[in-house]
Design a protein around this motif. Sequence first.
Motif: not given
Length: 71
Positions: A18, A36, A40, A43-44
């Motif tokens: 992360s 947020e 995440k 992004n993952n």
Amino acid sequence: MKKLLFLIMIIALLLPCSDLLAQCSLCTKTAQQLGEGPAKGLNNGILMLAFTPLALMAFLGWRWWRSQRAN
């Protein structure tokens, strides 16, 4: 020893990362607006999509190296 090193590499690749930032500037701007949690997830998702072609290239490179070493 080789099996242990291979196992450690696989575990390291499969652990969630992360802290890594795998977003372009446009994706970063969009993720900041989402908050947020979704950022995440985005992004993952980018990291997971990048893993498959990189793993395939690594496998093909390893096979090529092994066949060249045998000759």
